[in-house]
Write a protein that holds these residues in place. Structure first.
Motif, mmCIF file in Angstrom:
data_model
loop_
_atom_site.group_PDB
_atom_site.id
_atom_site.type_symbol
_atom_site.label_atom_id
_atom_site.label_comp_id
_atom_site.label_asym_id
_atom_site.label_seq_id
_atom_site.Cartn_x
_atom_site.Cartn_y
_atom_site.Cartn_z
ATOM 1 N N UNK A 1 2.621 -0.258 -2.941
ATOM 2 C CA UNK A 1 2.764 -1.682 -2.634
ATOM 3 C C UNK A 1 3.457 -1.868 -1.280
ATOM 4 N N UNK A 2 4.468 -1.075 -1.014
ATOM 5 C CA UNK A 2 5.187 -1.176 0.260
ATOM 6 C C UNK A 2 4.238 -0.888 1.433
ATOM 7 N N UNK A 3 3.334 0.072 1.231
ATOM 8 C CA UNK A 3 2.395 0.451 2.286
ATOM 9 C C UNK A 3 1.024 -0.210 2.122
ATOM 10 N N UNK A 4 0.983 -1.354 1.458
ATOM 11 C CA UNK A 4 -0.297 -1.998 1.152
ATOM 12 C C UNK A 4 -1.102 -2.365 2.399
ATOM 13 N N UNK A 5 -0.449 -2.713 3.495
ATOM 14 C CA UNK A 5 -1.190 -3.050 4.716
ATOM 15 C C UNK A 5 -1.900 -1.822 5.281
ATOM 16 N N UNK A 6 -1.258 -0.675 5.188
ATOM 17 C CA UNK A 6 -1.874 0.560 5.676
ATOM 18 C C UNK A 6 -2.999 1.010 4.748
ATOM 19 N N UNK A 7 -2.914 0.643 3.462
ATOM 20 C CA UNK A 7 -3.964 1.021 2.506
ATOM 21 C C UNK A 7 -5.308 0.418 2.894
ATOM 22 N N UNK A 8 -5.258 -0.755 3.496
ATOM 23 C CA UNK A 8 -6.501 -1.426 3.862
ATOM 24 C C UNK A 8 -7.271 -0.626 4.920
#
Length: 172
Positions: free
Chosen positions: A43-50
């Motif tokens: 969740x913390x790295x959700x922007x990078x997951x995209x």
């Protein structure tokens, strides 16, 4: 958009992530803790997951690394439980067939523990989690040919050892 993306890509993998954690930690409470920590980290790295091409493989690798950290920690050493490793079959087999199947599964699990750790991990990903070779490549960083060779050797070793144990049990 981030929340919806997280819901549609990461949350469906929750059961698979839990099974990986349970397989590695052999303790349902520890596996649940690792899963929660992994979900929080994702969740913390959700922007990078995209930007990630295979989010599920990245999530499995994240949970795997957290489990490895737990296994290396001093708090975890000495705690060894085997709960949660029961596999059930809902088929219409007779009690004798069910008992025999459970015995075979127990023997295979015991024999798997004798394999190198890498082969155990690859068998778990391919046979239990049913991941494709490409997904395993992303998780492990190994080349597909190396994965195939390691799995082939692991299966051959298991088959030979299982036949040896089975023939010995029939003689005794």
């Amino acid at each position: 958009m981030e929340l919806e993306y997280f819901r549609t890509t990461v949350l469906p993998a929750r059961n698979r992530l839990y099974r990986v954690a349970l397989w590695m930690l052999k303790d349902s409470a520890e596996a649940e803790d690792a899963l929660q920590e992994g979900m929080l980290r994702l969740w913390v790295y959700r922007q990078k997951l995209m930007l990630c091409s295979n989010v599920e493989a990245f999530a499995v690798r994240t949970v795997r690394n957290l489990c490895l950290d737990r296994l290396k920690s001093k708090q975890y050493k000495g705690r060894q439980g085997l709960e949660g490793l029961e596999y059930t079959d809902s088929g219409q087999a007779s009690p004798h067939q069910q008992a025999e199947q459970e015995d075979h599964e127990a023997v295979i699990r015991r024999l798997m523990l004798g394999l190198p750790e890498q082969q155990q991990w690859l068998l778990q990903l391919r046979e239990v989690e049913e991941l494709s070779y490409e997904e395993i490549e992303e998780i492990t960083g190994m080349q597909i040919n190396a994965i195939r060779v390691a799995l082939s050797r692991a299966r051959k070793t298991l088959r030979e050892q299982f036949l040896k144990v089975s023939s010995y049990e029939k003689l005794g």
